[in-house]
Design a protein around this motif. Structure first.
Motif, PDB file in Angstrom:
ATOM      1  N   UNK A  14       0.846  -1.197   0.000  1.00  0.00           N
ATOM      2  CA  UNK A  14       0.000   0.000   0.000  1.00  0.00           C
ATOM      3  C   UNK A  14       0.877   1.241   0.000  1.00  0.00           C
ATOM      4  N   UNK A  15       0.370   2.297  -0.645  1.00  0.00           N
ATOM      5  CA  UNK A  15       1.039   3.593  -0.633  1.00  0.00           C
ATOM      6  C   UNK A  15       0.017   4.634  -0.201  1.00  0.00           C
ATOM      7  N   UNK A  16       0.408   5.458   0.746  1.00  0.00           N
ATOM      8  CA  UNK A  16      -0.407   6.614   1.123  1.00  0.00           C
ATOM      9  C   UNK A  16       0.308   7.839   0.580  1.00  0.00           C
ATOM     10  N   UNK A  17      -0.388   8.591  -0.243  1.00  0.00           N
ATOM     11  CA  UNK A  17       0.211   9.772  -0.853  1.00  0.00           C
ATOM     12  C   UNK A  17      -0.660  10.985  -0.544  1.00  0.00           C
ATOM     13  N   UNK A  18      -0.014  12.072  -0.193  1.00  0.00           N
ATOM     14  CA  UNK A  18      -0.708  13.329   0.087  1.00  0.00           C
ATOM     15  C   UNK A  18      -0.294  14.352  -0.962  1.00  0.00           C
ATOM     16  N   UNK A  19      -1.275  14.950  -1.601  1.00  0.00           N
ATOM     17  CA  UNK A  19      -1.027  15.959  -2.621  1.00  0.00           C
ATOM     18  C   UNK A  19      -1.551  17.313  -2.171  1.00  0.00           C
ATOM     19  N   UNK A  20      -0.889  18.354  -2.643  1.00  0.00           N
ATOM     20  CA  UNK A  20      -1.380  19.728  -2.522  1.00  0.00           C
ATOM     21  C   UNK A  20      -1.519  20.217  -3.953  1.00  0.00           C
ATOM     22  N   UNK A  21      -2.735  20.121  -4.493  1.00  0.00           N
ATOM     23  CA  UNK A  21      -2.922  20.370  -5.923  1.00  0.00           C
ATOM     24  C   UNK A  21      -2.293  19.217  -6.678  1.00  0.00           C
ATOM     25  N   UNK A  22      -1.239  19.520  -7.468  1.00  0.00           N
ATOM     26  CA  UNK A  22      -0.532  18.450  -8.174  1.00  0.00           C
ATOM     27  C   UNK A  22       0.889  18.236  -7.621  1.00  0.00           C
TER      28      UNK A  22
END
Length: 84
Positions: A14-22
Motif C-alpha cells: 500500500x502507498x499513502x500519498x498526500x497531494x497539494x494540488x498536483x
C-alpha cells in the motif's frame, strides 16, 4: 488530500500519498524494502505528479513489469485524478 493506493505486483502492499494540488507532499509505503522506501518519499517530495511520472514511472524491479517507484507514479496520478 491524502489518498490510499493498493499496489499491484510489488513487495510493498500500500502507498499513502498526500497531494497539494498536483504537488507531492507526503508519501508512506507499507511493506517493501525498507531502505528504498525511505529514500523514494524524500526524493519525490515537492515534485509535481507529472515529474514523478517522468522520473520513476515505468521502472521495473527484478523482472517484474512494475516496481515500487512505478506504483508510486500510478498512485500519484490516481490521487490527482480523484481530487478533481
Amino acid at each position: 488530500m491524502s489518498y490510499l493506493y493498493k499496489t499491484k505486483g510489488t513487495c510493498s502492499t500500500q502507498i499513502e500519498v498526500e497531494l497539494d494540488g498536483n504537488v507531492v507532499k507526503n508519501v508512506k509505503f507499507t511493506g517493501g524494502c525498507n531502505g528504498n522506501l525511505q529514500a523514494i518519499p524524500k526524493l519525490v517530495e515537492g515534485l509535481t505528479v507529472e515529474q514523478v511520472e517522468q522520473k520513476i514511472g515505468g521502472i521495473r524491479c527484478n523482472g517484474r513489469p512494475t516496481s515500487c517507484g512505478d506504483q508510486l507514479a500510478k498512485a500519484c496520478r490516481e490521487a490527482y485524478e480523484a481530487q478533481k
